[in-house]
Design a protein around this motif. Structure first.
Motif, PDB file in Angstrom:
ATOM      1  N   LEU A 233       3.341   6.997  -7.166  1.00  0.00           N
ATOM      2  CA  LEU A 233       3.850   8.350  -6.713  1.00  0.00           C
ATOM      3  C   LEU A 233       5.211   8.536  -7.203  1.00  0.00           C
ATOM      4  O   LEU A 233       5.361   9.666  -7.200  1.00  0.00           O
ATOM      5  CB  LEU A 233       3.692   8.151  -5.242  1.00  0.00           C
ATOM      6  CG  LEU A 233       2.280   8.373  -4.621  1.00  0.00           C
ATOM      7  CD1 LEU A 233       2.234   8.253  -3.046  1.00  0.00           C
ATOM      8  CD2 LEU A 233       1.456   9.452  -4.965  1.00  0.00           C
TER       9      LEU A 233
ATOM     10  N   SER B  61       2.229   8.584 -15.404  1.00  0.00           N
ATOM     11  CA  SER B  61       1.391   9.161 -14.619  1.00  0.00           C
ATOM     12  C   SER B  61       0.011   8.779 -15.138  1.00  0.00           C
ATOM     13  O   SER B  61      -0.904   8.710 -14.095  1.00  0.00           O
ATOM     14  CB  SER B  61       1.630  10.682 -14.641  1.00  0.00           C
ATOM     15  OG  SER B  61       1.416  10.908 -16.056  1.00  0.00           O
ATOM     16  N   ARG B  62      -0.308   8.410 -16.083  1.00  0.00           N
ATOM     17  CA  ARG B  62      -1.844   7.866 -16.688  1.00  0.00           C
ATOM     18  C   ARG B  62      -1.662   6.596 -16.748  1.00  0.00           C
ATOM     19  O   ARG B  62      -0.601   5.874 -16.924  1.00  0.00           O
ATOM     20  CB  ARG B  62      -1.948   8.322 -18.266  1.00  0.00           C
ATOM     21  CG  ARG B  62      -2.343  10.005 -18.173  1.00  0.00           C
ATOM     22  CD  ARG B  62      -2.446  10.383 -19.742  1.00  0.00           C
ATOM     23  NE  ARG B  62      -2.757  11.394 -19.846  1.00  0.00           N
ATOM     24  CZ  ARG B  62      -3.830  11.877 -20.545  1.00  0.00           C
ATOM     25  NH1 ARG B  62      -4.584  11.047 -21.389  1.00  0.00           N
ATOM     26  NH2 ARG B  62      -4.343  13.139 -20.699  1.00  0.00           N
ATOM     27  N   PRO B  63      -2.910   5.815 -16.678  1.00  0.00           N
ATOM     28  CA  PRO B  63      -2.771   4.692 -16.737  1.00  0.00           C
ATOM     29  C   PRO B  63      -2.757   3.819 -18.122  1.00  0.00           C
ATOM     30  O   PRO B  63      -3.628   3.370 -18.665  1.00  0.00           O
ATOM     31  CB  PRO B  63      -4.273   4.206 -16.020  1.00  0.00           C
ATOM     32  CG  PRO B  63      -5.229   5.115 -16.649  1.00  0.00           C
ATOM     33  CD  PRO B  63      -4.188   6.434 -16.450  1.00  0.00           C
TER      34      PRO B  63
ATOM     35  N   GLU C  60      -0.331   0.494  -8.897  1.00  0.00           N
ATOM     36  CA  GLU C  60      -0.246   1.902  -8.770  1.00  0.00           C
ATOM     37  C   GLU C  60      -0.166   2.350  -7.329  1.00  0.00           C
ATOM     38  O   GLU C  60       0.618   3.428  -7.225  1.00  0.00           O
ATOM     39  CB  GLU C  60      -1.441   2.542  -9.231  1.00  0.00           C
ATOM     40  CG  GLU C  60      -2.808   2.441  -8.504  1.00  0.00           C
ATOM     41  CD  GLU C  60      -3.505   1.246  -8.773  1.00  0.00           C
ATOM     42  OE1 GLU C  60      -2.966   0.303  -9.493  1.00  0.00           O
ATOM     43  OE2 GLU C  60      -4.465   1.222  -8.091  1.00  0.00           O
ATOM     44  N   HIS C  61      -0.111   1.304  -6.550  1.00  0.00           N
ATOM     45  CA  HIS C  61      -0.108   1.616  -5.056  1.00  0.00           C
ATOM     46  C   HIS C  61       1.764   1.538  -4.919  1.00  0.00           C
ATOM     47  O   HIS C  61       1.941   1.934  -3.743  1.00  0.00           O
ATOM     48  CB  HIS C  61      -0.837   0.956  -4.247  1.00  0.00           C
ATOM     49  CG  HIS C  61      -2.276   1.350  -3.935  1.00  0.00           C
ATOM     50  ND1 HIS C  61      -2.680   2.298  -3.221  1.00  0.00           N
ATOM     51  CD2 HIS C  61      -3.380   0.900  -4.833  1.00  0.00           C
ATOM     52  CE1 HIS C  61      -4.049   2.645  -3.370  1.00  0.00           C
ATOM     53  NE2 HIS C  61      -4.216   1.586  -4.356  1.00  0.00           N
TER      54      HIS C  61
ATOM     55  N   TRP D 114     -14.589   3.205 -13.014  1.00  0.00           N
ATOM     56  CA  TRP D 114     -13.974   2.863 -11.804  1.00  0.00           C
ATOM     57  C   TRP D 114     -12.418   2.622 -11.795  1.00  0.00           C
ATOM     58  O   TRP D 114     -11.894   2.010 -10.977  1.00  0.00           O
ATOM     59  CB  TRP D 114     -14.492   1.233 -11.437  1.00  0.00           C
ATOM     60  CG  TRP D 114     -16.047   1.292 -10.712  1.00  0.00           C
ATOM     61  CD1 TRP D 114     -16.982   2.292 -11.018  1.00  0.00           C
ATOM     62  CD2 TRP D 114     -16.523   0.234 -10.137  1.00  0.00           C
ATOM     63  NE1 TRP D 114     -17.949   2.076 -10.347  1.00  0.00           N
ATOM     64  CE2 TRP D 114     -17.958   0.815  -9.827  1.00  0.00           C
ATOM     65  CE3 TRP D 114     -16.162  -0.929  -9.712  1.00  0.00           C
ATOM     66  CZ2 TRP D 114     -18.825  -0.040  -9.020  1.00  0.00           C
ATOM     67  CZ3 TRP D 114     -17.309  -1.837  -9.082  1.00  0.00           C
ATOM     68  CH2 TRP D 114     -18.380  -1.442  -8.722  1.00  0.00           C
ATOM     69  N   GLU D 115     -12.088   3.126 -12.920  1.00  0.00           N
ATOM     70  CA  GLU D 115     -10.620   3.170 -13.451  1.00  0.00           C
ATOM     71  C   GLU D 115     -10.051   1.804 -13.724  1.00  0.00           C
ATOM     72  O   GLU D 115      -8.940   1.233 -13.194  1.00  0.00           O
ATOM     73  CB  GLU D 115      -9.690   3.673 -12.137  1.00  0.00           C
ATOM     74  CG  GLU D 115      -8.475   4.687 -12.943  1.00  0.00           C
ATOM     75  CD  GLU D 115      -7.441   5.263 -11.822  1.00  0.00           C
ATOM     76  OE1 GLU D 115      -8.102   5.492 -10.727  1.00  0.00           O
ATOM     77  OE2 GLU D 115      -6.376   5.364 -12.166  1.00  0.00           O
TER      78      GLU D 115
ATOM     79  N   GLU E 144       3.017   8.122   1.627  1.00  0.00           N
ATOM     80  CA  GLU E 144       3.773   9.511   1.544  1.00  0.00           C
ATOM     81  C   GLU E 144       5.174   9.527   1.795  1.00  0.00           C
ATOM     82  O   GLU E 144       5.763  10.265   1.329  1.00  0.00           O
ATOM     83  CB  GLU E 144       3.148  10.623   2.116  1.00  0.00           C
ATOM     84  CG  GLU E 144       1.538  10.752   1.855  1.00  0.00           C
ATOM     85  CD  GLU E 144       1.326  11.048   0.404  1.00  0.00           C
ATOM     86  OE1 GLU E 144       1.889  11.962  -0.203  1.00  0.00           O
ATOM     87  OE2 GLU E 144       0.370  10.680  -0.276  1.00  0.00           O
TER      88      GLU E 144
ATOM     89  N   HIS F  53       0.846  -1.339   0.268  1.00  0.00           N
ATOM     90  CA  HIS F  53      -0.139  -0.266   0.248  1.00  0.00           C
ATOM     91  C   HIS F  53       0.763   1.219   0.084  1.00  0.00           C
ATOM     92  O   HIS F  53       1.834   1.277   0.634  1.00  0.00           O
ATOM     93  CB  HIS F  53      -0.770   0.131   1.216  1.00  0.00           C
ATOM     94  CG  HIS F  53      -2.088   0.690   1.032  1.00  0.00           C
ATOM     95  ND1 HIS F  53      -3.136   0.497   0.339  1.00  0.00           N
ATOM     96  CD2 HIS F  53      -2.283   1.870   1.640  1.00  0.00           C
ATOM     97  CE1 HIS F  53      -4.056   1.273   0.109  1.00  0.00           C
ATOM     98  NE2 HIS F  53      -4.070   2.209   0.921  1.00  0.00           N
ATOM     99  N   ASP F  54       0.804   2.233  -0.767  1.00  0.00           N
ATOM    100  CA  ASP F  54       1.346   3.547  -0.921  1.00  0.00           C
ATOM    101  C   ASP F  54       1.528   4.208   0.641  1.00  0.00           C
ATOM    102  O   ASP F  54       0.694   4.185   1.403  1.00  0.00           O
ATOM    103  CB  ASP F  54       0.701   4.368  -1.829  1.00  0.00           C
ATOM    104  CG  ASP F  54      -0.661   4.694  -1.720  1.00  0.00           C
ATOM    105  OD1 ASP F  54      -1.440   4.102  -1.673  1.00  0.00           O
ATOM    106  OD2 ASP F  54      -0.906   5.934  -1.044  1.00  0.00           O
TER     107      ASP F  54
END
Lengths: 117, 331
Positions: free
Chosen positions: B141, B174-176, B136-137, B214-215, B106, B103-104
């Protein structure tokens, strides 16, 4: 003579554009939208079927995205830049636009509801 | 003399069923009969390496470091899956992780700790090979920097017992998207294979439009699938959607694995995209491996999990197995 023709050609697009705005009567309605982690403000916008509107979208913090396939919206929202997106919805309904740039833990909840009446 | 490997034999050996589950058997009957061995030899002649029966497991979306009401048990489902795999009668050759290993966070230091914890748990798997792609997690970032430091490249390919495995990264930009650079690499990677080669692609997001709002899509997924379109035995394994799903389009079958942290609802059910609430009575419900038989009390017993045959396809038209059979008549 040649110079005059050149000048006329140069000015033609501007004249046409002016005519278009004059013909339409009014500028499209503008709706300001701000993106920030992890929400769009406002979270819901209401459009009218067949009405052309201009979405004026900015990001307040990091790079976000705005993606809504039924309205062909697919844009990056870079902080410090303003995106102007002109749309004319052709069908009524409620649509969900999303941020499609991963922006952190709450990214999955970053949605904009678009109601087309 | 009639070639003993006729179409019926092939069908029997290859099978046509493919379901949703965890333990993938690759061409399990190929080694079981003389007809099967002949098919394998024919494919080997054509593809460079003969497929031999083996099994592998797909795990996904472990989200190490996640804590919250949808799963207050943290890594327990992941650790249980490791135990189940280690207890299988047939030890898989390979475990594939299809993204969101962590899980991402910061805080890059904390995120790196989560990757180390993932590796510590995954290293308990008693399998020869573990491969993974980011979600992506893991990589959204920082463009995949931490992931590459911990696990290596985010896209690559390798061959295993006659099957070509391709890891695709559709989360680090940055984009999927997979991106033009990786698609060019994919085309080059595929170019050395004949269209009959068995191919397994593993990635995080679906490569087709499952539910874009829902991406659940990849922006340039069509371009990836176009590159794969000439190949007749393509299976795409992915995660991201935290639930089972199977989709067939053209020659490719797309299979999603369950998550090991929480499940999302059925996208067709008309409900919002929110994690299915945790049930303390059934904490592993809808997660990870689907155990269909718990191990008994007796010594040497082992669990049984849902099994899937990842098979070679019945070919249609003028290419594929019919052509192979013609060419292989003198085998």
């Amino acid at each position: 003579m040649r110079y005059t023709r050149f000048l006329a050609l140069l000015l033609l697009p501007a004249l046409v554009m002016t005519a278009r705005v004059s013909d339409g009567g009014e500028e499209p309605r503008a709706i300001a939208i701000t993106a920030k982690r992890f929400e769009f403000v406002p979270s819901t916008i209401t459009l009218k079927k067949g009405e052309t509107v201009k979405l004026v979208v900015t990001s307040e913090d990091v790079t976000h995205g705005l993606f809504l396939r039924p309205l062909k919206i697919d844009t990056d929202l870079v902080p410090g830049e303003t995106q102007q997106i002109t749309v004319t919805p052709q069908s009524a309904g409620t649509f969900t636009a999303i941020c499609h740039h991963f922006c952190g833990a709450g990214h999955g909840n970053m949605k904009l509801t678009v109601v087309v009446e | 003399m009639k070639d003993p490997v006729d179409r019926r034999t092939f069908m029997k050996i290859a099978g046509t069923s493919i379901g949703v589950g965890a333990l993938f058997h690759v061409a399990p009957l190929l080694g079981a009969s003389s007809g099967g061995r002949r098919i394998a030899a024919l494919l080997g002649k054509k593809n460079g390496e003969a497929p031999t029966p083996f099994s592998f497991v797909q795990l996904s979306d472990t989200h190490v470091g996640f804590s919250g009401p949808p799963n207050p048990l943290g890594t327990q489902a992941f650790e249980r899956a490791v135990d189940i795999i280690n207890g299988l009668r047939e030890r898989p050759d390979l475990v594939l992780f299809t993204g969101d290993l962590t899980h991402d966070s910061e805080n890059p230091g904390e995120h790196a700790d989560r990757m180390r914890l993932f590796q510590k748990i995954a290293s308990r798997l008693k399998v020869p090979l573990i491969k993974s792609v980011p979600g992506e997690h893991d990589a959204g970032l920082d463009g995949g920097k931490l992931f590459r430091d911990a696990f290596g490249e985010t896209h690559y390919s390798f061959d295993h017992r006659g099957v070509h495995f391709i890891a695709l990264d559709n989360v680090s930009l940055s984009r999927p998207n997979v991106g033009p650079e990786q698609i060019a690499w994919l085309k080059k990677d595929l170019a050395r294979f004949p269209t009959t080669a068995p191919i397994v692609v593993f990635t995080h997001r679906p490569l087709f439009d499952l539910r874009p709002d829902w991406e659940w899509f990849t922006g340039d997924g069509d371009e990836v699938m176009n590159a794969l379109a000439p190949y007749e035995n393509v299976t795409v394994l992915y995660g991201h959607i935290h639930r089972e799903h199977t989709h067939t389009e053209g020659h490719a079958t797309h299979i999603a694995a369950r998550s090991l942290i929480f499940a999302f609802p059925d996208p067709e059910a008309g409900v919002p995209k929110k994690p299915i609430p945790f049930d303390a009575q059934k904490p592993f419900q809808n997660l990870g491996l689907r155990v269909i038989e718990e191990p008994g009390a007796g010594a040497g017993s082992s669990p049984r999990i849902e099994e899937v045959e990842l098979t070679l396809r019945e070919y249609a038209g003028t290419v594929g197995i019919q052509q192979l059979l013609k060419e292989g008549a003198s085998l």
